[in-house]
Write a protein that holds these residues in place. Structure first.
Motif, PDB file in Angstrom:
ATOM      1  N   ALA A 100      -2.068   2.523  -3.641  1.00  0.00           N
ATOM      2  CA  ALA A 100      -2.354   2.764  -2.371  1.00  0.00           C
ATOM      3  C   ALA A 100      -1.445   3.484  -1.634  1.00  0.00           C
ATOM      4  CB  ALA A 100      -2.859   1.380  -1.395  1.00  0.00           C
ATOM      5  N   ASN A 101      -1.473   4.295  -0.399  1.00  0.00           N
ATOM      6  CA  ASN A 101      -0.586   5.022   0.275  1.00  0.00           C
ATOM      7  C   ASN A 101       0.405   4.359   0.709  1.00  0.00           C
ATOM      8  OD1 ASN A 101      -2.018   7.528  -0.300  1.00  0.00           O
ATOM      9  ND2 ASN A 101      -3.404   7.506   1.888  1.00  0.00           N
ATOM     10  N   ASP A 102       0.272   3.106   1.034  1.00  0.00           N
ATOM     11  CA  ASP A 102       1.482   2.320   1.613  1.00  0.00           C
ATOM     12  C   ASP A 102       2.219   1.497   0.642  1.00  0.00           C
ATOM     13  OD1 ASP A 102      -0.398   0.213   0.707  1.00  0.00           O
ATOM     14  OD2 ASP A 102      -0.166  -0.970   2.628  1.00  0.00           O
ATOM     15  N   GLY A 103       2.171   1.960  -0.924  1.00  0.00           N
ATOM     16  CA  GLY A 103       2.766   1.263  -1.900  1.00  0.00           C
ATOM     17  C   GLY A 103       2.173   0.156  -2.610  1.00  0.00           C
ATOM     18  N   TYR A 104       0.890  -0.270  -2.338  1.00  0.00           N
ATOM     19  CA  TYR A 104       0.265  -1.435  -2.864  1.00  0.00           C
ATOM     20  C   TYR A 104      -0.228  -0.992  -4.272  1.00  0.00           C
ATOM     21  CZ  TYR A 104      -2.993  -5.565  -3.272  1.00  0.00           C
ATOM     22  OH  TYR A 104      -3.387  -6.664  -3.665  1.00  0.00           O
ATOM     23  N   VAL A 105      -0.143  -1.849  -5.044  1.00  0.00           N
ATOM     24  CA  VAL A 105      -0.491  -1.688  -6.444  1.00  0.00           C
ATOM     25  C   VAL A 105      -1.958  -2.422  -6.650  1.00  0.00           C
ATOM     26  CG1 VAL A 105      -0.056  -1.608  -8.866  1.00  0.00           C
ATOM     27  CG2 VAL A 105       1.692  -0.932  -7.380  1.00  0.00           C
ATOM     28  N   ASP A 106      -2.830  -1.975  -7.155  1.00  0.00           N
ATOM     29  CA  ASP A 106      -4.040  -2.772  -7.187  1.00  0.00           C
ATOM     30  C   ASP A 106      -4.857  -2.774  -8.509  1.00  0.00           C
ATOM     31  OD1 ASP A 106      -5.828  -4.649  -6.289  1.00  0.00           O
ATOM     32  OD2 ASP A 106      -6.678  -3.328  -4.717  1.00  0.00           O
ATOM     33  N   GLU A 149       9.969  -8.639  -7.979  1.00  0.00           N
ATOM     34  CA  GLU A 149      10.377 -10.141  -7.746  1.00  0.00           C
ATOM     35  C   GLU A 149       9.336 -10.735  -6.804  1.00  0.00           C
ATOM     36  OE1 GLU A 149      14.064 -10.117  -5.621  1.00  0.00           O
ATOM     37  OE2 GLU A 149      15.044  -8.915  -7.219  1.00  0.00           O
ATOM     38  N   VAL A 150       9.101 -11.921  -7.167  1.00  0.00           N
ATOM     39  CA  VAL A 150       8.020 -12.811  -6.484  1.00  0.00           C
ATOM     40  C   VAL A 150       8.712 -13.114  -5.124  1.00  0.00           C
ATOM     41  CG1 VAL A 150       7.069 -14.969  -6.272  1.00  0.00           C
ATOM     42  CG2 VAL A 150       7.360 -14.050  -8.557  1.00  0.00           C
ATOM     43  N   ILE A 151       7.825 -12.812  -4.055  1.00  0.00           N
ATOM     44  CA  ILE A 151       8.014 -13.094  -2.776  1.00  0.00           C
ATOM     45  C   ILE A 151       7.389 -14.292  -2.279  1.00  0.00           C
ATOM     46  CG2 ILE A 151       7.489 -12.130  -0.425  1.00  0.00           C
ATOM     47  CD1 ILE A 151       9.429 -10.481  -2.132  1.00  0.00           C
ATOM     48  N   GLU A 162       7.201  -7.819  -5.283  1.00  0.00           N
ATOM     49  CA  GLU A 162       7.522  -6.472  -4.630  1.00  0.00           C
ATOM     50  C   GLU A 162       8.584  -5.816  -5.551  1.00  0.00           C
ATOM     51  OE1 GLU A 162       8.521  -6.588  -0.634  1.00  0.00           O
ATOM     52  OE2 GLU A 162      10.489  -7.156  -1.009  1.00  0.00           O
ATOM     53  N   LYS A 163       8.792  -4.506  -5.471  1.00  0.00           N
ATOM     54  CA  LYS A 163       9.758  -3.926  -5.916  1.00  0.00           C
ATOM     55  C   LYS A 163      10.185  -2.725  -4.995  1.00  0.00           C
ATOM     56  CE  LYS A 163      11.147  -1.140 -10.055  1.00  0.00           C
ATOM     57  NZ  LYS A 163      10.516  -0.582 -11.555  1.00  0.00           N
ATOM     58  N   HIS A 164      11.534  -2.601  -4.971  1.00  0.00           N
ATOM     59  CA  HIS A 164      12.064  -1.549  -4.083  1.00  0.00           C
ATOM     60  C   HIS A 164      12.464  -0.332  -5.050  1.00  0.00           C
ATOM     61  CE1 HIS A 164      12.079  -3.786  -0.422  1.00  0.00           C
ATOM     62  NE2 HIS A 164      12.507  -4.851  -1.098  1.00  0.00           N
ATOM     63  N   LEU A 165      12.169   0.777  -4.471  1.00  0.00           N
ATOM     64  CA  LEU A 165      12.517   2.083  -5.339  1.00  0.00           C
ATOM     65  C   LEU A 165      13.625   2.828  -4.708  1.00  0.00           C
ATOM     66  CD1 LEU A 165       8.713   3.450  -5.738  1.00  0.00           C
ATOM     67  CD2 LEU A 165      10.076   1.994  -7.330  1.00  0.00           C
ATOM     68  N   TYR A 166      14.725   2.748  -5.193  1.00  0.00           N
ATOM     69  CA  TYR A 166      16.029   3.490  -4.665  1.00  0.00           C
ATOM     70  C   TYR A 166      15.946   4.781  -4.945  1.00  0.00           C
ATOM     71  CZ  TYR A 166      16.930  -1.630  -3.777  1.00  0.00           C
ATOM     72  OH  TYR A 166      16.829  -2.831  -3.339  1.00  0.00           O
ATOM     73  N   GLN A 167      15.756   5.561  -4.202  1.00  0.00           N
ATOM     74  CA  GLN A 167      15.898   7.186  -4.322  1.00  0.00           C
ATOM     75  C   GLN A 167      17.188   7.610  -4.429  1.00  0.00           C
ATOM     76  OE1 GLN A 167      12.990   8.797  -4.740  1.00  0.00           O
ATOM     77  NE2 GLN A 167      11.514   6.909  -4.113  1.00  0.00           N
ATOM     78  N   THR A 168      17.474   8.429  -5.359  1.00  0.00           N
ATOM     79  CA  THR A 168      18.634   9.140  -5.541  1.00  0.00           C
ATOM     80  C   THR A 168      18.243  10.595  -5.937  1.00  0.00           C
ATOM     81  OG1 THR A 168      19.102   8.683  -8.119  1.00  0.00           O
ATOM     82  CG2 THR A 168      19.807   6.975  -6.425  1.00  0.00           C
ATOM     83  N   ARG A 192       9.144   3.922  -0.838  1.00  0.00           N
ATOM     84  CA  ARG A 192      10.522   3.158  -0.949  1.00  0.00           C
ATOM     85  C   ARG A 192      10.167   1.808  -1.674  1.00  0.00           C
ATOM     86  NH1 ARG A 192      14.920   6.492  -0.502  1.00  0.00           N
ATOM     87  NH2 ARG A 192      14.463   7.944   1.156  1.00  0.00           N
ATOM     88  N   ARG A 193       9.060   1.198  -1.617  1.00  0.00           N
ATOM     89  CA  ARG A 193       8.585  -0.115  -2.025  1.00  0.00           C
ATOM     90  C   ARG A 193       7.362  -0.101  -2.806  1.00  0.00           C
ATOM     91  NH1 ARG A 193       5.603  -3.323   1.523  1.00  0.00           N
ATOM     92  NH2 ARG A 193       5.656  -5.512   0.847  1.00  0.00           N
ATOM     93  N   LEU A 194       7.080  -0.834  -3.776  1.00  0.00           N
ATOM     94  CA  LEU A 194       5.819  -1.346  -4.338  1.00  0.00           C
ATOM     95  C   LEU A 194       5.626  -2.563  -4.131  1.00  0.00           C
ATOM     96  CD1 LEU A 194       5.903   1.096  -7.369  1.00  0.00           C
ATOM     97  CD2 LEU A 194       4.800   1.569  -5.309  1.00  0.00           C
ATOM     98  N   TYR A 195       4.384  -2.997  -3.952  1.00  0.00           N
ATOM     99  CA  TYR A 195       4.013  -4.307  -3.853  1.00  0.00           C
ATOM    100  C   TYR A 195       2.650  -4.607  -4.533  1.00  0.00           C
ATOM    101  CZ  TYR A 195       1.328  -3.747   0.504  1.00  0.00           C
ATOM    102  OH  TYR A 195       0.327  -2.964   1.591  1.00  0.00           O
ATOM    103  N   VAL A 196       2.402  -5.846  -4.993  1.00  0.00           N
ATOM    104  CA  VAL A 196       1.158  -6.267  -5.556  1.00  0.00           C
ATOM    105  C   VAL A 196       0.852  -7.668  -5.503  1.00  0.00           C
ATOM    106  CG1 VAL A 196       2.411  -6.654  -7.742  1.00  0.00           C
ATOM    107  CG2 VAL A 196       0.273  -6.142  -7.936  1.00  0.00           C
ATOM    108  N   ASP A 197      -0.360  -8.059  -5.399  1.00  0.00           N
ATOM    109  CA  ASP A 197      -0.737  -9.354  -5.521  1.00  0.00           C
ATOM    110  C   ASP A 197      -1.160  -9.738  -7.101  1.00  0.00           C
ATOM    111  OD1 ASP A 197      -0.238 -10.141  -2.973  1.00  0.00           O
ATOM    112  OD2 ASP A 197      -2.038  -8.950  -2.247  1.00  0.00           O
ATOM    113  N   ALA A 198      -0.208 -10.361  -7.805  1.00  0.00           N
ATOM    114  CA  ALA A 198      -0.369 -10.234  -9.220  1.00  0.00           C
ATOM    115  C   ALA A 198      -1.150 -11.526  -9.687  1.00  0.00           C
ATOM    116  CB  ALA A 198       0.907 -10.145 -10.117  1.00  0.00           C
ATOM    117  N   SER A 199      -1.994 -11.508 -10.382  1.00  0.00           N
ATOM    118  CA  SER A 199      -2.753 -12.609 -11.075  1.00  0.00           C
ATOM    119  C   SER A 199      -1.669 -13.484 -12.130  1.00  0.00           C
ATOM    120  CB  SER A 199      -4.074 -12.425 -11.619  1.00  0.00           C
ATOM    121  OG  SER A 199      -3.728 -11.624 -12.853  1.00  0.00           O
ATOM    122  N   HIS A 200      -2.267 -14.565 -12.564  1.00  0.00           N
ATOM    123  CA  HIS A 200      -1.524 -15.230 -13.852  1.00  0.00           C
ATOM    124  C   HIS A 200      -1.430 -14.121 -15.017  1.00  0.00           C
ATOM    125  CE1 HIS A 200      -1.198 -19.178 -12.527  1.00  0.00           C
ATOM    126  NE2 HIS A 200      -2.266 -19.236 -12.085  1.00  0.00           N
TER     127      HIS A 200
END
Length: 165
Positions: A75-81, A132-134, A152-158, A112-120
């Motif tokens: 998704a445009n906000d970084g949500y992985v589905d 990392e689990v939030i 979530e995972k932070h994407l550090y841009q260099t 800068r950030r990806l996040y997901v609601d991950a199943s088992h």
């Protein structure tokens, strides 16, 4: 297993909906009750509903030898589905390759950030990719509950970050 990844096409819709359903019905019982599985992935499949969902959030599609074997959405906000792989191709590295493609796309968009609601079933994939689990979530669908994990995972841009994937 080397796959190719392409953008979603409307004619993919029914195949992707079937992969979603088959994946949950074959792999889900390891972690979920029959009631949870049938609530999460009802049969018969509502193909019209899936076509609408994919049109709103088109996935990346994994191909192997000319066949669709999986999909994942950003998704445009970084949500992985919708991280789903055909059951005949589980544990062959397809989800990992799809994720790497998705992360590169996210970096190229400047996310800068990806996040997901991950199943088992997906939790270990995302943990292995640096998420990392939030918190743990409990989703209610009628009288049936399903657990997943917000990660979530932070994407550090260099300067060359997007070229290092």
């Amino acid at each position: 297993m080397k796959i190719t990844i392409r953008n979603y096409q409307p004619e993919d819709s029914d195949t992707l909906a079937d992969i979603f359903t088959e994946s949950i019905h074959k792999a889900g019982p390891e972690f979920y009750s029959p009631e949870q599985v049938s609530t999460w992935a009802p049969i018969p499949v509502d193909y019209d509903k899936w076509q609408e969902r994919f049109a709103e959030r088109p996935p990346f599609v994994a191909m192997f030898q000319g066949e669709i074997v999986g999909f994942m959405t950003l998704a445009n906000d970084g949500y992985v589905d919708w991280t789903y792989i055909h059951p005949d191709h589980h544990r062959k590295g397809i989800a990992s390759q799809l994720y790497d493609h998705l992360e590169l796309a996210a970096r190229n968009k400047g996310l800068r950030r990806l996040y997901v609601d991950a199943s088992h079933m997906a939790k270990s994939l995302f943990a292995g990719k640096g998420f990392e689990v939030i918190k743990m979530n409990t989703v209610c669908k009628g009288i049936v509950t399903l657990d997943n994990w917000r990660m979530e995972k932070h994407l550090y841009q260099t300067g060359n970050d997007s070229h290092n994937l």
